[in-house]
Write an enzyme that holds these catalytic residues in place. Structure first.
Site, PDB file in Angstrom:
ATOM      1  N   LYS A 124     -36.349-103.355  68.468  1.00  0.00           N
ATOM      2  CA  LYS A 124     -35.033-103.066  69.061  1.00  0.00           C
ATOM      3  C   LYS A 124     -34.969-103.469  70.528  1.00  0.00           C
ATOM      4  O   LYS A 124     -33.923-103.891  71.007  1.00  0.00           O
ATOM      5  CB  LYS A 124     -34.677-101.593  68.885  1.00  0.00           C
ATOM      6  N   LYS A 145     -34.560-106.675  56.802  1.00  0.00           N
ATOM      7  CA  LYS A 145     -33.962-105.512  56.122  1.00  0.00           C
ATOM      8  C   LYS A 145     -32.461-105.463  56.353  1.00  0.00           C
ATOM      9  O   LYS A 145     -31.972-105.969  57.373  1.00  0.00           O
ATOM     10  CB  LYS A 145     -34.649-104.213  56.563  1.00  0.00           C
ATOM     11  N   LYS A 155     -27.456-102.073  60.037  1.00  0.00           N
ATOM     12  CA  LYS A 155     -26.111-101.897  60.615  1.00  0.00           C
ATOM     13  C   LYS A 155     -25.862-102.918  61.712  1.00  0.00           C
ATOM     14  O   LYS A 155     -24.733-103.336  61.945  1.00  0.00           O
ATOM     15  CB  LYS A 155     -25.982-100.516  61.269  1.00  0.00           C
TER      16      LYS A 155
HETATM   17  N1  AQP Z   1     -32.404-101.528  54.621  1.00  0.00           N
HETATM   18  C1  AQP Z   1     -32.739-100.278  54.347  1.00  0.00           C
HETATM   19  N2  AQP Z   1     -33.305 -99.969  53.153  1.00  0.00           N
HETATM   20  C2  AQP Z   1     -33.637 -98.677  52.845  1.00  0.00           C
HETATM   21  N3  AQP Z   1     -33.427 -97.643  53.696  1.00  0.00           N
HETATM   22  C3  AQP Z   1     -32.847 -97.923  54.888  1.00  0.00           C
HETATM   23  N4  AQP Z   1     -32.510 -97.129  55.932  1.00  0.00           N
HETATM   24  C4  AQP Z   1     -31.966 -97.903  56.906  1.00  0.00           C
HETATM   25  N5  AQP Z   1     -31.945 -99.184  56.535  1.00  0.00           N
HETATM   26  C5  AQP Z   1     -32.475 -99.233  55.274  1.00  0.00           C
HETATM   27  C6  AQP Z   1     -32.702 -95.693  55.941  1.00  0.00           C
HETATM   28  O1  AQP Z   1     -31.468 -95.080  56.227  1.00  0.00           O
HETATM   29  C7  AQP Z   1     -31.705 -93.871  56.949  1.00  0.00           C
HETATM   30  C8  AQP Z   1     -30.813 -93.824  58.136  1.00  0.00           C
HETATM   31  O2  AQP Z   1     -31.125 -94.895  59.016  1.00  0.00           O
HETATM   32  P1  AQP Z   1     -30.625 -94.831  60.500  1.00  0.00           P
HETATM   33  O3  AQP Z   1     -29.201 -95.090  60.538  1.00  0.00           O
HETATM   34  O4  AQP Z   1     -31.004 -93.557  61.112  1.00  0.00           O
HETATM   35  O5  AQP Z   1     -31.433 -95.918  61.297  1.00  0.00           O
HETATM   36  P2  AQP Z   1     -31.972 -97.324  60.986  1.00  0.00           P
HETATM   37  O6  AQP Z   1     -33.141 -97.227  60.088  1.00  0.00           O
HETATM   38  O7  AQP Z   1     -32.233 -97.909  62.323  1.00  0.00           O
HETATM   39  O8  AQP Z   1     -30.755 -98.050  60.249  1.00  0.00           O
HETATM   40  P3  AQP Z   1     -30.206 -99.486  60.428  1.00  0.00           P
HETATM   41  O9  AQP Z   1     -29.146 -99.656  59.441  1.00  0.00           O
HETATM   42  O10 AQP Z   1     -31.281-100.502  60.410  1.00  0.00           O
HETATM   43  O11 AQP Z   1     -29.548 -99.446  61.833  1.00  0.00           O
HETATM   44  P4  AQP Z   1     -29.788-100.375  63.079  1.00  0.00           P
HETATM   45  O12 AQP Z   1     -29.325-101.723  62.671  1.00  0.00           O
HETATM   46  O13 AQP Z   1     -28.921 -99.738  64.123  1.00  0.00           O
HETATM   47  O14 AQP Z   1     -31.242-100.304  63.380  1.00  0.00           O
HETATM   48  C9  AQP Z   1     -33.205 -93.845  57.302  1.00  0.00           C
HETATM   49  O15 AQP Z   1     -33.872 -92.979  56.391  1.00  0.00           O
HETATM   50  C10 AQP Z   1     -33.628 -95.265  57.094  1.00  0.00           C
HETATM   51  O16 AQP Z   1     -34.989 -95.355  56.707  1.00  0.00           O
END
Ligand code: AQP
Length: 343
Positions: free
Chosen positions: A114, A206, A209
């Site tokens: 990040k 992966k 968001k």
């Molecule tokens: N691609 C994924 N596959 C399976 N699980 C996922 N999670 C996130 N992406 C995937 C799971 O969703 C929960 C909430 O995630 P989060 O919003 O707290 O943070 P994150 O993991 O940082 O999600 P993003 O979508 O990847 O956001 P950005 O792009 O902002 O970093 C967690 O249990 C996570 O494991």
């Protein structure tokens, strides 16, 4: 020591809730409700570790809450709240900042990803994110944490922090009559066919968001036509589908789509391939569109209805926070005594 079995997990209100968040986390939160007492948290303090527009943040907090409820989480039987309403999260995170070692945080891959190349310009909060995550879980002395595969390393750090706190303060914990250890070592609940849902455009990344391409993910609020078009455009390879899951090795895009189908349909990848193996992607994708729309359509519709009533969502969050605070305050009173603060 036996700890009460309790589930805690959180989702960041950072916009564009997607199929990965749903299959890796929210769908599994719903399934755990019958077996555990659960706390599900909208982790707004984590969200501000990177810049958030204040007006958007409020909307996104309500949208994640709406997703929880629309997916089937019952806020009366369990606790649904936003992190910033319970001050114990920040208080315990500070204590954990003093327990965790710099070397441990330096190893966290999510910070490296990040922060990217501009590490000097990343917030201190982004660096200390795993201490706050440990505090989220341990504030309730939760024993089980359903998360996607990407959070595995943070969960391991949470266990290290719990263990070091228990060791460092062992005599103080015992002197207060609190047993041999104060914090449980929480178990990650990671698994199933969609523990790591990949981007629809690149099987090596992966689904996220923050991916600039909206075609890379299926958002929970996408309408049926958008879901269909994104699945149709999803990257694949020229081979027909294999007949067994073993044959998906080295074919990340195919593996991802089959995993999504299996998780949405709540069946194994082998079962999916028993039906679609040997066939073309076009046939499989058409079936995946039908399944995704049938499963996600009602959730997206209900989310939109709920966010149109922000007062109702805010009541749910306030009620959940009041109930979470009772548990959090009890833990923090003990922690303050254990550490040696006067109160
Ligand atoms: N691609 C994924 N596959 C399976 N699980 C996922 N999670 C996130 N992406 C995937 C799971 O969703 C929960 C909430 O995630 P989060 O919003 O707290 O943070 P994150 O993991 O940082 O999600 P993003 O979508 O990847 O956001 P950005 O792009 O902002 O970093 C967690 O249990 C996570 O494991």
């Amino acid at each position: 020591m036996d700890f009460k079995q309790l589930v805690f997990s959180g989702v960041q209100p950072t916009g564009n809730l997607h199929l990965g968040n749903y299959l890796g986390a929210i769908q599994r939160f719903v399934a755990l409700q019958d077996s555990y007492d659960c706390l599900y948290c909208v982790v707004d303090m984590h969200a501000i570790t990177v810049w958030q527009d204040p007006v958007e943040l409020k909307k996104q907090i309500r949208e994640v809450t709406a997703a929880f409820i629309a997916a089937g989480i019952d806020p009366k039987r369990h606790i649904v709240f936003n992190q910033s309403q319970v001050s114990g999260h920040a208080e315990l995170a500070w204590v954990f900042n003093c327990v965790a070692r710099l070397g441990w945080l330096n190893r966290m891959t999510q910070f490296k990803e990040k922060a990217g190349k501009d590490r000097e310009n990343a917030s201190v909060g982004l660096y200390a994110y795993p201490s706050l995550m440990a505090a989220d879980i341990l504030l309730y002395r939760a024993t089980h944490v359903p998360v996607g595969e990407d959070q595995k390393q943070h969960l391991e750090l949470t266990r290290d922090i719990a263990q070091k706190f228990n060791n460092d303060f062992g005599p103080s914990i015992a002197a207060k009559g609190l047993g041999e250890v104060f914090f449980p070592l929480p178990e990650p609940l990671i698994g199933g066919p969609a523990a790591r849902v990949m981007s629809l455009r690149d099987g090596a990344k992966k689904m996220s968001k923050s991916d600039p391409s909206d075609l890379s993910r299926i958002n929970l609020t996408d309408d049926a036509d958008t879901v269909a078009s994104k699945i149709r455009k999803a990257k694949t390879d020229p081979e027909p589908l294999p007949s067994e899951a073993e044959g998906l090795k080295g074919r990340p895009e195919a593996e991802n789509l089959v995993g999504i189908y299996a998780a949405l349909g709540e069946v194994s990848k082998d079962k999916v391939l028993a039906e679609f193996g040997g066939g073309q992607f076009s046939t499989f994708k058409a079936a995946l569109v039908d399944l995704a729309v049938a499963k996600l359509g009602p959730i997206g519709g209900e989310m939109k209805r709920l966010v149109a009533e922000p007062g109702h969502i805010d009541d749910i969050l306030r009620d959940g926070a009041a109930r979470a605070r009772v548990l959090a305050d009890a833990t923090m009173s003990h922690v303050k005594d254990i550490v040696g603060f006067v109160r």
